[in-house]
Design a protein around this motif. Structure first.
Motif, PDB file in Angstrom:
ATOM      1  N   GLY A   1      -1.048  -8.085  -5.800  1.00 21.46           N
ATOM      2  CA  GLY A   1      -0.132  -7.272  -6.589  1.00 21.46           C
ATOM      3  C   GLY A   1      -0.780  -6.133  -7.346  1.00 21.46           C
ATOM      4  O   GLY A   1      -0.106  -5.454  -8.128  1.00 21.46           O
ATOM      5  N   GLU A   2      -2.079  -5.906  -7.134  1.00 28.29           N
ATOM      6  CA  GLU A   2      -2.756  -4.786  -7.804  1.00 28.29           C
ATOM      7  C   GLU A   2      -2.838  -3.628  -6.806  1.00 28.29           C
ATOM      8  O   GLU A   2      -3.784  -3.511  -6.042  1.00 28.29           O
ATOM      9  N   THR A   3      -1.815  -2.794  -6.809  1.00 18.97           N
ATOM     10  CA  THR A   3      -1.716  -1.733  -5.810  1.00 18.97           C
ATOM     11  C   THR A   3      -2.727  -0.624  -6.062  1.00 18.97           C
ATOM     12  O   THR A   3      -3.193  -0.420  -7.184  1.00 18.97           O
ATOM     13  N   ILE A   4      -3.062   0.106  -4.983  1.00 20.17           N
ATOM     14  CA  ILE A   4      -4.054   1.180  -5.076  1.00 20.17           C
ATOM     15  C   ILE A   4      -3.552   2.319  -5.949  1.00 20.17           C
ATOM     16  O   ILE A   4      -4.300   2.903  -6.722  1.00 20.17           O
ATOM     17  N   ASN A   5      -2.280   2.658  -5.784  1.00 15.56           N
ATOM     18  CA  ASN A   5      -1.701   3.699  -6.642  1.00 15.56           C
ATOM     19  C   ASN A   5      -0.399   3.174  -7.234  1.00 15.56           C
ATOM     20  O   ASN A   5       0.022   2.056  -6.957  1.00 15.56           O
TER      21      ASN A   5
ATOM     22  N   GLY B   1       1.157   5.162   6.111  1.00 18.35           N
ATOM     23  CA  GLY B   1      -0.007   4.984   5.258  1.00 18.35           C
ATOM     24  C   GLY B   1      -0.744   3.690   5.562  1.00 18.35           C
ATOM     25  O   GLY B   1      -1.979   3.654   5.598  1.00 18.35           O
ATOM     26  N   ALA B   2       0.008   2.620   5.802  1.00 19.83           N
ATOM     27  CA  ALA B   2      -0.615   1.332   6.082  1.00 19.83           C
ATOM     28  C   ALA B   2      -1.388   1.369   7.400  1.00 19.83           C
ATOM     29  O   ALA B   2      -2.517   0.865   7.485  1.00 19.83           O
TER      30      ALA B   2
ATOM     31  N   VAL C   1       0.840  -1.205   0.000  1.00 18.78           N
ATOM     32  CA  VAL C   1       0.000   0.000   0.000  1.00 18.78           C
ATOM     33  C   VAL C   1       0.868   1.245   0.000  1.00 18.78           C
ATOM     34  O   VAL C   1       2.079   1.180   0.231  1.00 18.78           O
ATOM     35  N   PRO C   2       0.278   2.422  -0.236  1.00 19.80           N
ATOM     36  CA  PRO C   2       1.070   3.650  -0.319  1.00 19.80           C
ATOM     37  C   PRO C   2       1.520   4.178   1.040  1.00 19.80           C
ATOM     38  O   PRO C   2       0.973   3.824   2.087  1.00 19.80           O
TER      39      PRO C   2
END
Length: 376
Positions: free
Chosen positions: A241-245, A77-78, A71-72
């Motif tokens: 593996g599909e990150t938010i940003n 952030g986490a 995550v960012p």
């Protein structure tokens, strides 16, 4: 009076408590580059992000019951993501014994306004964790980076707890054996014990945390980078593996290198052994010099990663002088204590540091102490 500096310097004088020393043998030429310049959503990008997650699971021995996501915004952030998405469903106890724990208290009190029960202890001390109401959600820091205090184990966490445990483990994972069955939310950043690059956080969710997400909607608005739910269900892509940003694929390749290095030294047990050896070597230095002491006087709660030392008679100016002298000699970088902590030194003893360098640091601390005193 001229004080002669020691003849031998640490080969790698990187003792910063974050970002921390790179793994031994690291060089940028050793990083894989096929993913660079490619979309993180392309097959190669997602596969490398997934590999990083898989390696973290393997090295940390995280059970399949727990989801791992990148995550960012580092550990901050986490942890903020966890607080903003899951708190408010039941009472909260927030603990603080150093600056980052105090940050979570501030967010709970002033930003989320959830009126938590707050349990505090001074720098160098640990609150009575056994007194915590297990019907509450609990915010705590496993290893206080700025105080050198750690939670010794998870025995205080009930197996029949009603609340969730929120574990800020950023300078603890890869150095301690985490009791995953007692941890509902765990967050960290990989620039600590792995020596990775900054700006990326990791969140690990146990099944009880997932249940909270799926059954509770907070009353406050959520920024996009905090959203773990999509169309009423858990955003499973984050944990594949599909990150938010957009992540830095260079940082991802860097942490893959670190994780693969970790496997070569024996995985989690090897990393723990290296960190413990470093902390023991620093302990020998403290024992041999009566002007040094531990901010965490009790060995049972003393960190083996971010070790905070007291220096007899030293104020903030003297600590800065010692750190400056050592940096000028390229003998130790970034070892002044955290700005909010009592004046002292902070020396990273995580696994990416070599024990020989800790041993070589001892005479240099002695030199810096006497040199600073002679100049005052």
């Amino acid at each position: 009076m001229t004080i002669v500096p020691p003849a031998v310097k640490p080969a790698r004088p990187f003792f910063s408590s974050g970002p921390c020393a790179k793994p031994p043998g690291w060089s940028p030429e050793k990083l894989q580059t096929e993913s660079l310049g490619r979309s993180h959503r392309a097959k190669i990008g997602k596969s490398r992000l997934q590999l990083a997650i898989d390696l973290m699971r393997e090295v940390l021995q995280v059970p399949d019951t727990h989801r791992i996501g990148i995550v960012p915004a580092s550990d901050t952030g986490a942890y903020e993501m966890a607080m903003w998405t899951m708190l408010g469903a039941r009472p909260v106890t927030a603990t603080a014994w150093e600056s980052f724990g105090e940050g979570w208290v501030t967010d709970a009190v002033k930003q989320l306004k959830i009126d938590p029960t707050v349990i505090r202890a001074d720098y160098g001390q640990l609150p009575d964790m056994a007194s915590i109401d297990q019907s509450h959600d609990v915010l705590f820091t496993w290893n206080g980076t700025t105080s050198g205090v750690r939670v010794p184990n998870g025995d205080w966490i009930s197996d029949t707890r009603e609340g969730l445990t929120f574990n800020d483990a950023t300078s603890a994972v890869f150095a301690y054996d985490m009791p995953w069955d007692k941890l509902d939310v765990t967050t960290f950043s990989w620039q600590k014990v792995l020596g990775g690059e900054g700006a990326h956080g990791v969140i690990i969710l146990g099944p009880r945390a997932v249940e909270r997400l799926e059954t509770y909607t907070p009353s406050w608005p959520l920024p996009k980078i905090f959203r773990l739910m999509a169309k009423g269900t858990l955003a499973e892509g984050i944990f594949k593996g599909e990150t938010i940003n957009t992540p830095s694929m260079l940082a991802v390749e860097d942490v893959i290198f670190a994780l693969e290095w970790a496997k070569t030294v024996g995985g989690l047990q090897g990393l723990m052994a290296r960190s413990n050896a470093n902390a023991a070597a620093l302990g020998d230095i403290v024992e041999a010099n009566d002007y040094l002491g531990f901010l965490a006087a009790d060995p049972a709660i003393r960190s083996t990663t971010s070790v905070c030392l007291t220096v007899k008679g030293a104020d903030e100016a003297m600590i800065k002088k010692m750190a400056s002298l050592l940096e000028a000699e390229h003998a130790a970088y970034d070892i002044a204590g955290y700005r909010d902590a009592p004046p002292g030194l902070r020396i990273w003893c995580g696994a990416t540091v070599d024990t020989a360098d800790i041993q070589a640091l001892g005479p240099w601390l002695d030199w810096a102490y006497h040199s600073a005193n002679s100049q005052s």
